[in-house]
Design a protein around this motif. Sequence first.
Motif: not given
Length: 165
Positions: A104-130
């Motif tokens: 928010t700032r005077p006269g404006e409002r922005v409202d956004r939502s999102f979802a982010l998948r989280l990877y552990s270090g080993t899960e990310l390395a496995r996805a890169q290998s795949e």
Amino acid sequence: ARGRAEFLRADIRRFRGARRFDLAVNLYTSFGYFRDPADDVAALRSLRRALAPGGALVLEMNGKETAVRDYVRSEEFERGGWSVRTENEVVGAWEGLRSRWILTRPGERVDRSFALRLYSGTELARAQSEAGFSGARIYGGLDGSAYDQDARSLVALARAGGRKA
């Protein structure tokens, strides 16, 4: 010309470029927003295809381990003339985070939502290998520090197969 950055806009899951690159960089948690985890692997496969043999992919993100450590349900701060309120919620058994940002700032409002998948270090390395990468290494920052309890972020460095010409 060699040595000059080239910026492209495309759907990374289906990207097929005319040439190959020595380096692909994805910074500051710009990975993990697709609804389907298979799309994350499709994005990694496209990145691998876009790299020359021996080319490198650098992914920097908020890892599952650092997200758990630094989790806050909500926070408020000022940024760029906006008053910002964030609201965070854990998805499942730490598969991801759902976030809502209200600016928010005077006269404006922005409202956004999102979802982010989280990877552990080993899960990310496995996805890169795949996705066909080799030798994935996990770091705790772009400076090459260890991915441990003091990590600032999750950084994964992987190489496209083959030898560099």
